[in-house]
Write a protein that holds these residues in place. Structure first.
Motif, PDB file in Angstrom:
ATOM      1  N   ASN A  56       0.703  -1.422  -0.525  1.00  0.00           N
ATOM      2  CA  ASN A  56       0.244  -0.201   0.133  1.00  0.00           C
ATOM      3  C   ASN A  56       0.852   1.633  -0.186  1.00  0.00           C
ATOM      4  O   ASN A  56       0.590   2.191   0.838  1.00  0.00           O
ATOM      5  CB  ASN A  56      -1.063  -0.164   1.094  1.00  0.00           C
ATOM      6  N   LEU A  81       2.667  -1.293  -5.313  1.00  0.00           N
ATOM      7  CA  LEU A  81       2.503  -0.312  -5.468  1.00  0.00           C
ATOM      8  C   LEU A  81       0.872   0.009  -5.950  1.00  0.00           C
ATOM      9  O   LEU A  81       0.188  -0.459  -6.418  1.00  0.00           O
ATOM     10  CB  LEU A  81       2.766  -0.102  -6.388  1.00  0.00           C
ATOM     11  N   GLU A  82       0.470   1.595  -4.200  1.00  0.00           N
ATOM     12  CA  GLU A  82      -0.564   2.053  -4.127  1.00  0.00           C
ATOM     13  C   GLU A  82      -0.858   3.249  -5.451  1.00  0.00           C
ATOM     14  O   GLU A  82      -2.036   2.941  -5.847  1.00  0.00           O
ATOM     15  CB  GLU A  82      -0.840   2.369  -3.069  1.00  0.00           C
ATOM     16  N   SER A  83       0.121   4.198  -5.396  1.00  0.00           N
ATOM     17  CA  SER A  83      -0.098   5.346  -6.749  1.00  0.00           C
ATOM     18  C   SER A  83       1.586   5.148  -6.251  1.00  0.00           C
ATOM     19  O   SER A  83       2.090   5.141  -5.798  1.00  0.00           O
ATOM     20  CB  SER A  83      -1.162   6.300  -5.815  1.00  0.00           C
ATOM     21  N   ILE A  84       2.076   6.596  -7.591  1.00  0.00           N
ATOM     22  CA  ILE A  84       3.491   6.930  -7.826  1.00  0.00           C
ATOM     23  C   ILE A  84       2.423   8.395  -8.442  1.00  0.00           C
ATOM     24  O   ILE A  84       1.260   9.146  -9.521  1.00  0.00           O
ATOM     25  CB  ILE A  84       3.777   6.098  -8.889  1.00  0.00           C
ATOM     26  N   ILE A 118      -3.835  -1.400 -12.048  1.00  0.00           N
ATOM     27  CA  ILE A 118      -3.506  -0.241 -11.970  1.00  0.00           C
ATOM     28  C   ILE A 118      -1.802  -0.146 -12.059  1.00  0.00           C
ATOM     29  O   ILE A 118      -1.255   0.141 -12.732  1.00  0.00           O
ATOM     30  CB  ILE A 118      -3.940  -0.249 -10.389  1.00  0.00           C
TER      31      ILE A 118
END
Lengths: 131, 310
Positions: free
Chosen positions: A30, A63-66, A94
């Motif tokens: 996360n 990975l949740e977001s970058i 995603i």
């Protein structure tokens, strides 16, 4: 010189040297990667690689977001001076979008490929390192 | 009756994807299946509505990008499903577009500033030449200085039009010509009211890119100046025509025509072998934009410049 003992951990990545001859950096569960984390990660990869260039396995499965700034950091060749090739490990829609986005928009200058299977990713990296 | 019940039961089992019970079919079993079917339909409807809502959200996000609105991102659920991945991709694309748009705006501002500064510097050069001309006692030298002032002003005017234009790469040639004619008019002390200027520029082809606009402006400046200076001796009346439009024979070519009904250029002047600086410049600049330059001497003087739009 690379260290096979050294494992570097930050809040978002675990980075280590695999004895088979590549650097592995894994995103922790996360994780939201911002510029600060990206800079820290690049620095850890360089530290683990030492003066030599190595293939790099990036495990993006958690990975949740970058953020845009972090993507820009990676796209500004901050990752590539110390690596010969990059395998991006993904397992979610995603992850696939982020991986493809990196390859198409950031256009890495070293050979880069997406994988859903870790063994295939390692096999490809090791084959590339012999070229 | 039991046959009907059996048929209803079988249909309900099929509709709810339920395995039929081996026992006797009773009222409770049928009611139970009807409830199950109702619940399933309600779930299906919920899922359908939820999908529709998410598709609409994504479409709205794409439409915002199409309108260059980067203020909002598409909402991501915690499902991490294909909708989320699509939304994340569009959000990332929006961030890239926003960043490119910002850098483009910065570059446009810089480019405008450069055109502004070039224009200012050219104006300074032109003013210096004018001052020099005022203190010059030699008529020939004075004429040369004045011609140089006009040439520098012609170039400055292009840069002025460029930083005033939206595109920064094309010039509205009609506006430019109006100003250029006013400048050329003003630079001759003769009674210019006796010379009537006719400007006919095709509204569909009144924009020229900067690479063509500067040489064309300089060519027109030279030819107009020649008409003013030589076509109407003894302060006589006359007309000067400037026409610009698409070639009738080749729709990829632009034609600029500068003509007058004056005394005409002497027969012994050869455009390609002239010694006058003005006409040398005209042929040189025509070559620069790969243009065909022709001269007709019937009833005055007519120059035609034809060059490719591209």
């Amino acid at each position: 010189m690379e260290s096979d003992e050294l494992i570097l951990q930050s809040g978002t990545y675990i980075t280590s040297f695999d004895k088979r001859g590549f650097v592995k950096t894994s995103v922790k569960p996360n994780s939201v990667i911002e510029l600060k984390q990206a800079i820290e990660n690049s620095s850890f990869v360089k530290q683990i690689s030492g003066e030599k260039k190595h293939p790099l396995l990036v495990d993006l499965r958690n990975l949740e977001s970058i953020s845009k700034e972090a993507r820009d950091h990676y796209s500004m060749r901050n990752r590539e001076p110390g690596v010969t090739s990059i395998a991006l490990l993904i397992d979610s829609p995603i992850g696939s979008v982020i991986g493809n986005f990196y390859m198409l928009i950031s256009k890495p200058t070293v050979p880069t490929k997406l994988f859903t299977d870790e063994n295939n990713a390692i096999k490809w990296l090791l084959t590339r390192s012999k070229l | 009756m039991s046959g009907d019940l059996q048929e209803i039961y079988s249909c309900l089992c099929k509709a709810t994807n339920t395995n039929p019970s081996p026992g006797a079919i009773n009222k409770e079993a049928i009611i139970g299946l009807i409830d199950l079917l109702s619940e399933q339909k309600s779930n299906d409807l919920f899922i359908k509505e939820s999908y529709e809502q998410r598709i609409n959200e994504i479409l709205k996000g794409v439409l915002r990008l199409a309108e260059f609105d980067y203020s909002k991102k598409i909402f991501l659920s915690k499902n991490k499903d294909h909708f989320d991945s699509l939304a994340e991709g569009i959000n990332m694309l929006g961030e890239e577009l926003k960043s490119s748009a910002l850098s483009l705006t910065e570059k446009e501002i810089l480019l405008k500033e450069i055109h502004h500064r070039v224009k200012n510097n050219l104006q300074i050069v032109s003013s210096l030449l004018s001052l020099q001309s005022e203190s010059c006692t030699n008529v020939e030298m004075d004429n040369m200085l004045r011609a140089s002032v006009a040439r520098v002003k012609t170039m400055a005017l292009i840069h002025e039009k460029l930083y005033q234009s939206k595109s920064l790469s094309v010039v509205n040639f009609y506006d430019y010509m109006e100003d250029l004619i006013r400048d050329v008019n003003g630079s001759y002390s003769r009674d210019t009211a006796k010379i009537k200027m006719h400007l006919d520029i095709d509204p569909d082809y009144r924009h020229l890119n900067v690479d063509s606009a500067i040489p064309c402006g300089l060519i027109i400046n030279e030819l107009l100046s020649n008409s003013y200076k030589y076509a109407f001796p003894n302060n006589s009346n006359g007309n000067i025509y400037v026409r610009m439009g698409l070639s009738a024979e080749n729709d990829k070519n632009i034609i600029i025509e500068i003509s007058d009904d004056g005394v005409g250029i002497p027969q012994n002047i050869d455009l390609r072998a002239t010694t006058t600086l003005g006409l040398q410049l005209v042929t040189m600049l025509a070559d620069q934009i790969d243009a065909d330059l022709t001269l007709e001497r019937d009833r005055g003087t007519r120059y035609t410049i034809e060059f490719s739009i591209n």
